[in-house]
Scaffold this active site. Sequence first.
Site, short mmCIF file in Angstrom:
data_model
loop_
_atom_site.label_atom_id
_atom_site.label_comp_id
_atom_site.label_asym_id
_atom_site.label_seq_id
_atom_site.Cartn_x
_atom_site.Cartn_y
_atom_site.Cartn_z
CG ASP A 129 -0.20 0.05 2.55
OD1 ASP A 129 0.83 -0.64 2.66
OD2 ASP A 129 -0.64 0.77 3.46
CD GLU A 141 4.17 0.84 7.10
OE1 GLU A 141 4.88 1.17 8.07
OE2 GLU A 141 3.79 1.68 6.26
ZN LIG Z 1 6.44 2.65 4.22
#
Ligand SMILES: [Zn+2]
Length: 480
Positions: A79, A145
Amino acid sequence: MRYVIDGYEPKRLFEIFEEISSIPRGSGNEKGIADYICSFAKDLGLFCLRDQNNNVFVRKNAGKGYENAPAFLLQGHTDMVCEKNAVTVHDFATDPIKLYVDGGFLKAKGTTLGADDGVAVAMMLALLESSEDMPTLECLFTVEEETSLKGAESFDYSVVTARKMINMDSEDEGVAVVSSAGGADVLLELLTDRIPCPDRPIRIKVTGLMGGHSGCDIHTCRQNANRLMGRILSRLYARKPFNLVSINGGNMKNAIARECVAEISVIDREIIENELDILRAELEAELCEEDKKLKIYLDKGRASQKMLTYKDTSSVISLLTLTPNGVFSMSPVFDRLVRTSCNCGVVETSEDSVRIWIKTRSSQNSEHEYLISVLRRFGTVFGARFELSGVYEAWDYVENSPLARDFLRIYSELFGELGITPRTEAIHAGLECGTIISRLGGCDAIAIGPNVYDIHSPDERLDLESFERFWKLVLALIRA
Ligand SMILES: [Zn+2]
């Protein structure tokens, strides 16, 4: 596909980076990139596993001469942060990132570039595709994340055999991160009684403070607006008790609060003015340069509200002024590194309670647990409800990591003539490494990356030559 990057080696690494840049992949929208990785692995005939959260794991068996070498885990997140300039028209759910090269840097037109952490995705895919001989390679592509660490937290690690890991979510060439902080969110909620408010409350506003990241800036002298409001209220209450009507400050748990607003009732405006004048003079001498734009001013509050009792008002002031906030301990190993800290990030008032949110961080799990227990005990003293959420593990520093030693040696051998002295570093912010290492029950690890500047902003840019060196470095580390 037409590529914009030209003249850098290996060509495929840069082509793959461009290909994944055309796949929208904001946090929570990783299906497309997971599809791409899976079909990439399938075309190469590699073992590929995808879980229900779109985490992907790919394994490539050892090449010639590496049959007996231990397997290597490479890891990064799929992501990216979606930020754009106000004038830029871009739909992160559907539009490809528009790339261009400018003076040796890869940039995006008006948006974040996604080198954080597209660099890792491209590296892993290019290494899986590469015909170079190397040990068994296990590649883990995680989701979300940037928002919740949900990918790293939810993955089932039983498939991973490697106990050596390179995380590629760092942005500083020549630096290997060897420890990062874990974190948690603590809520202290004080249930409050309400009585009618006989007059129109006076509003006190604290604004103009610098603020900052609750990990990276917690050791600075910057004031937290919520704490400062606690000091103001404490001072006024000592002069003459009043009733708190509401208090609201900060908007992110992981940021040092820049603003706070409180409404108070049944107290002379003159008393407040006098006390604030004295306090302003005191603060003039106390504040650091960055906080000099501080403004404390009075205003009229909203009429016909309800207010807290003296007792609850006093408890809220105590909570605000006494809650641990800032540096809790320093690292005995790393110079000037904060080991454990907390940040009183958000204060909010509802119908029947006042809530205080505290972000805790620590690079040592045991001390982190201790700090959380201190906060729990602290809440008990004032009868506040305690709630713990969003816990993630620290990456404890391990002395003499063979991988860190390899990094220092190999970086110098390969790029010594650049004049950069490689070093290891510990950070007071979070990385997925903490979660992964604890789930694996221990693993020798470093976090490294090429130079990427101004991440999480539309100015994000990737140093292309540095990315070229990063390829050579990682390949040498794996083959060492
Ligand atoms: Zn990162």
